[in-house]
Design a protein around this motif. Structure first.
Motif, PDB file in Angstrom:
ATOM      1  N   THR B  95      27.934  17.237 -26.577  1.00  0.00           N
ATOM      2  CA  THR B  95      28.235  17.920 -25.310  1.00  0.00           C
ATOM      3  C   THR B  95      28.067  16.982 -24.110  1.00  0.00           C
ATOM      4  O   THR B  95      28.313  17.391 -22.984  1.00  0.00           O
ATOM      5  CB  THR B  95      27.331  19.156 -25.096  1.00  0.00           C
ATOM      6  N   ALA B  96      27.659  15.748 -24.366  1.00  0.00           N
ATOM      7  CA  ALA B  96      27.493  14.796 -23.256  1.00  0.00           C
ATOM      8  C   ALA B  96      28.854  14.473 -22.651  1.00  0.00           C
ATOM      9  O   ALA B  96      29.854  14.395 -23.372  1.00  0.00           O
ATOM     10  CB  ALA B  96      26.830  13.523 -23.763  1.00  0.00           C
ATOM     11  N   SER B  97      28.887  14.289 -21.336  1.00  0.00           N
ATOM     12  CA  SER B  97      30.173  14.029 -20.683  1.00  0.00           C
ATOM     13  C   SER B  97      30.736  12.683 -21.134  1.00  0.00           C
ATOM     14  O   SER B  97      31.932  12.466 -21.119  1.00  0.00           O
ATOM     15  CB  SER B  97      30.015  14.064 -19.167  1.00  0.00           C
ATOM     16  N   ASN B  98      29.842  11.780 -21.528  1.00  0.00           N
ATOM     17  CA  ASN B  98      30.307  10.473 -22.014  1.00  0.00           C
ATOM     18  C   ASN B  98      30.158  10.396 -23.531  1.00  0.00           C
ATOM     19  O   ASN B  98      29.768   9.381 -24.075  1.00  0.00           O
ATOM     20  CB  ASN B  98      29.538   9.345 -21.332  1.00  0.00           C
ATOM     21  N   PHE B  99      30.475  11.515 -24.197  1.00  0.00           N
ATOM     22  CA  PHE B  99      30.319  11.614 -25.652  1.00  0.00           C
ATOM     23  C   PHE B  99      31.105  10.529 -26.385  1.00  0.00           C
ATOM     24  O   PHE B  99      32.284  10.322 -26.138  1.00  0.00           O
ATOM     25  CB  PHE B  99      30.791  13.008 -26.106  1.00  0.00           C
ATOM     26  N   ASP B 100      30.406   9.879 -27.298  1.00  0.00           N
ATOM     27  CA  ASP B 100      31.030   8.862 -28.125  1.00  0.00           C
ATOM     28  C   ASP B 100      31.037   9.398 -29.565  1.00  0.00           C
ATOM     29  O   ASP B 100      29.977   9.575 -30.170  1.00  0.00           O
ATOM     30  CB  ASP B 100      30.206   7.571 -28.027  1.00  0.00           C
ATOM     31  N   PRO B 101      32.230   9.669 -30.121  1.00  0.00           N
ATOM     32  CA  PRO B 101      32.289  10.257 -31.469  1.00  0.00           C
ATOM     33  C   PRO B 101      31.520   9.463 -32.519  1.00  0.00           C
ATOM     34  O   PRO B 101      31.052  10.035 -33.511  1.00  0.00           O
ATOM     35  CB  PRO B 101      33.784  10.270 -31.777  1.00  0.00           C
ATOM     36  N   SER B 102      31.389   8.151 -32.303  1.00  0.00           N
ATOM     37  CA  SER B 102      30.681   7.355 -33.317  1.00  0.00           C
ATOM     38  C   SER B 102      29.215   7.785 -33.428  1.00  0.00           C
ATOM     39  O   SER B 102      28.588   7.617 -34.480  1.00  0.00           O
ATOM     40  CB  SER B 102      30.783   5.861 -33.004  1.00  0.00           C
ATOM     41  N   THR B 103      28.660   8.369 -32.362  1.00  0.00           N
ATOM     42  CA  THR B 103      27.278   8.862 -32.419  1.00  0.00           C
ATOM     43  C   THR B 103      27.176   9.997 -33.436  1.00  0.00           C
ATOM     44  O   THR B 103      26.248  10.045 -34.252  1.00  0.00           O
ATOM     45  CB  THR B 103      26.840   9.392 -31.027  1.00  0.00           C
ATOM     46  N   ALA B 104      28.147  10.904 -33.378  1.00  0.00           N
ATOM     47  CA  ALA B 104      28.138  12.045 -34.303  1.00  0.00           C
ATOM     48  C   ALA B 104      28.385  11.574 -35.734  1.00  0.00           C
ATOM     49  O   ALA B 104      27.757  12.062 -36.683  1.00  0.00           O
ATOM     50  CB  ALA B 104      29.193  13.058 -33.882  1.00  0.00           C
ATOM     51  N   ILE B 105      29.283  10.621 -35.878  1.00  0.00           N
ATOM     52  CA  ILE B 105      29.594  10.112 -37.222  1.00  0.00           C
ATOM     53  C   ILE B 105      28.368   9.433 -37.831  1.00  0.00           C
ATOM     54  O   ILE B 105      28.030   9.635 -38.998  1.00  0.00           O
ATOM     55  CB  ILE B 105      30.802   9.147 -37.154  1.00  0.00           C
ATOM     56  N   LEU B 106      27.695   8.643 -37.010  1.00  0.00           N
ATOM     57  CA  LEU B 106      26.485   7.958 -37.478  1.00  0.00           C
ATOM     58  C   LEU B 106      25.412   8.976 -37.888  1.00  0.00           C
ATOM     59  O   LEU B 106      24.753   8.828 -38.924  1.00  0.00           O
ATOM     60  CB  LEU B 106      25.945   7.068 -36.355  1.00  0.00           C
TER      61      LEU B 106
END
Lengths: 287, 430
Positions: B95-106
């Motif tokens: 939900t972060a405005s600067n969401f980086d999908p790699s964070t979720a994947i990791l």
């Protein structure tokens, strides 16, 4: 519809003007690209939110005093020593913005907050319903711009600021206390960010990432010319009217956001100094 | 040799019998030992359920609360398949405005490869992690994303994507629900001129398309369609355009915090339209009561206090007792998923082995806290019949002093005796 464009364009221009003038002031005088300028806006809003129990007026006054003090301390300890290394100073301010963002998350939590309006209701102007708070924000922005103009153009300190902005070395030679001018400019810049928060933050919500509002004003800053107060002021309204015209007549809000950044890219390619900025070889910032 | 009184033939017979007895004993005791060892090792091993959500924000925290409560209740009853449930959370930051999908994947990779979870409940980052999850052949249960492309993949390539199931409803189902609700509003108010303003993103565009078809499908007069982008700060231009076009109903399709500005704008300008739609962020507190008379989809049917199923009140009470607050929709969806859906599927599958559980999930038909008959479609989507009057489609109107009155579905509105109220400024309701 034209009336609506004029009114909403003026209001948006007011916000852009307060943000970009504060940014340009310190950029023009001390050559500091203060990327934490938006964070000062955000932090003021959070301070007001926290101090609401004291009453809105008291909360605003204390918050403005605090934000100026915090900014001056940070300038003295972190930004000032890096001032002559522009890129490093910009990175330091960016890091500061992120530190502010995370600190706000820790103190107030990640959820957004809301500040009450200073005045309620609406007035009808040119047949258009204008929310009173928005009109107040516009009037306040116009008033603050006039005060700033008077301060810079008509007072002794203002002359000093202009002298430093035009040629720092000459200003030093004629006995102007450069460091003091920097501090005053930094304080003024913080005050403008804080005042922008006072009048505009109630219209929106306050969140830890709201410091990025500065980036929305970037096309304005580039169009006006980095460090140019006159340029920032004019560009604020040029850009806000362009955005509103696109929003109303062409393709909606999404395109309005895009078009301002397209203009910024074109300006950077065609005239990197913006409409009113001057190149470094010109001896000053075009203040 | 004759002194022994046994001939070689007799010895061989006795020897054979002894050998047979030894063999039988060995096989029996070995099997018994293996059985005991297997059972003991099975009962000491937990069933691990991973939670992939933005754990820094309220929604993610509620999701964890729902999961922990469900696990605690199941474990208190002896677990499932003789094993306890263990919940492991990882932060997706989605939900972060600067969401980086790699964070979720990791984070998903950590859940699967490091924590070795058996199932993953994904709350928010489904679109970004689905390929990684199915690549690991791990069952993913999505709670937030309404994107139909997710379940379309199950339809198009079942063998690869059969691991994904959607617990929430998809965008088309939501749009149809919204259209049905607007028809209900027209029945109440007599208003036929409709406008909408929506965030210009793919999921919302699907809903806009359904609203665009309202003139043909339900005879509405669609007088204004507004799309805004995420950084929009000021809605006055949209309101002005809709008001000029004569709109009586404004449908907001807003998912983020800008909904607060929208409501404040509507209230302050005393807009002569009723607000009815999707705008969950404004609350009584963060709008200083300006949200009164607006109607929105309920973020939690449970918080409205209506016993939608036989399990609703019990779930609400358990949650309140454990966490001291009403559960949000996401908390209930995750609680229901573990407490009822997975529990039931594991019991029927009699194993936690992936393919068997997938088959059991596909055959699930259960009552949970929100619906009397929860089941999946053949593409693993949440089954929702258009126009069905269930709790998941509940809409409420903010009324005086922050009270929430259920206005839709009609059946529940009538059951609760709620009435629809109008703003106290001039409008088509006069």
């Amino acid at each position: 519809l034209i009336e609506e464009i004029v009114i909403s364009g003026l209001i948006l221009g007011g916000l852009y003007a307060l943000l970009s003038l504060g940014f340009s002031l310190i950029r023009g005088v001390a050559r500091i690209m203060n990327l934490a300028h938006g964070a000062l806006y955000m932090l003021t809003a959070y301070l007001i939110y926290s101090l609401l129990y004291l009453g809105l007026g008291t909360a605003i006054i204390i918050s403005l005093v605090l934000i100026v003090l915090i900014t001056l301390i940070i300038y003295k300890l972190l930004i000032g020593p890096m001032r002559e290394k522009e890129a490093k100073a910009a990175l330091v301010t960016l890091a500061l913005a992120l530190v502010f963002q995370e600190s706000v998350k820790l103190i107030w939590g990640p959820e957004f907050k809301s500040i009450p309006y200073l005045i309620s209701g609406y007035v009808t102007l040119l047949g258009v319903r204008v929310v009173s708070q928005k009109l107040l924000a516009l009037v306040a922005a116009a008033g603050l711009v006039l005060v700033l103009w008077f301060f810079v153009m008509r007072t002794k300190i203002g002359k000093g600021i202009r002298a430093v902005a035009q040629n720092m070395e000459v200003a030093r030679l004629v006995g102007i206390n450069i460091r003091r001018v920097f501090m005053i400019s930094m304080g003024l810049s913080a005050l403008l960010a804080g005042l922008a928060a006072v009048f505009f933050a109630p219209l929106y919500v306050v969140s830890p990432t709201q410091w990025t509002i500065l980036f929305q004003a970037f096309p304005v800053i580039v169009l006006g010319g980095l460090g140019s107060l006159k340029g920032s002021f004019i560009a604020s309204f040029v850009m806000s009217f362009i955005e509103k015209i696109v929003e109303f007549y062409v393709a909606g809000g999404y395109a309005a956001g895009v078009v301002s950044f397209v203009i910024m890219a074109v300006i950077l390619l065609v005239r990197p100094t913006g409409l009113f900025g001057k190149s470094r070889s010109g001896g000053g910032s075009g203040f | 040799m004759g002194d022994y009184g046994l001939n070689s033939k007799a010895f061989s017979k006795i020897q054979s019998i002894v050998f047979a007895l030894i063999l039988i004993c060995a096989v029996t005791s070995g099997s018994l030992a293996l059985y005991l060892w297997y059972n003991s090792s099975q009962s000491s091993e937990t069933i691990k359920i991973g939670i992939l959500a933005d754990l820094d924000v309220t929604r993610g925290q509620r999701v964890m609360e729902g999961a922990l409560l469900a696990a605690e209740e199941i474990n208190a009853e002896g677990g499932v398949l003789g094993r306890h449930i263990e919940i492991i959370g990882e932060d997706s930051d989605d939900t972060a405005s600067n969401f980086d999908p790699s964070t979720a994947i990791l984070a998903l990779n950590r859940l699967i490869t490091f924590h070795k979870v058996d199932f993953v409940i994904v709350s928010g980052s489904e679109d970004f992690v689905i390929d990684v999850g199915v690549g690991h052949k791990k069952i993913l249960l999505g709670t937030v994303s309404p994107s139909e492309s997710l379940t379309q993949r199950v339809k198009d390539d079942y063998d690869r994507y059969k691991y994904f199931f959607r617990l929430g409803i998809n965008e088309t189902a939501f749009a149809e629900m919204l259209a049905d609700s607007v028809v209900h509003l027209r029945d109440i108010t007599g208003f036929n001129k409709i406008a909408y303003i929506g965030l210009d993103i793919p999921q919302i565009r699907v809903i806009m398309e359904i609203l665009d078809s309202l003139p043909e499908t339900h005879g509405f007069e669609l007088v204004y369609q507004g799309k805004y982008f995420q950084q929009t700060l000021d809605f006055s231009s949209y309101f002005a355009a809709a008001e000029t076009a004569g709109a009586e109903i404004m449908v907001p399709l807003v998912i983020l915090q800008e909904g607060v500005s929208l409501v404040k704008d509507w209230y302050e300008r005393q807009s002569p339209m009723v607000l009815w739609g999707m705008n969950a962020q404004p609350s009584w507190e963060n709008t200083e009561g300006k949200v009164e008379h607006t109607t929105v989809f309920a973020s939690s049917a449970l918080a409205l206090g209506y016993p939608a199923t036989n399990k609703t009140t019990r779930t609400q009470n358990s949650y309140l007792a454990k966490w001291g607050d009403n559960p949000g929709l996401q908390a209930v969806v995750v609680y229901d998923c573990i407490r009822f859906l997975l529990f039931d599927a594991l019991e029927r599958a009699r194993t936690s082995e992936t393919d068997a559980v997938i088959k059991a999930l596909e055959e699930s038909e259960i009552e949970n806290s929100l619906e009397e008959n929860f089941k999946f479609t053949s593409s693993h989507d949440h089954y929702y019949q258009s126009g069905s009057q269930t709790a998941i489609s509940m809409m409420f109107q903010w009324q005086s002093d922050g009270e929430k009155a259920i206005i839709y579905p009609k059946r529940i509105m009538e059951a609760t005796g709620a009435t629809y109220t109008y703003p106290d400024w001039p409008g088509p309701w006069d």
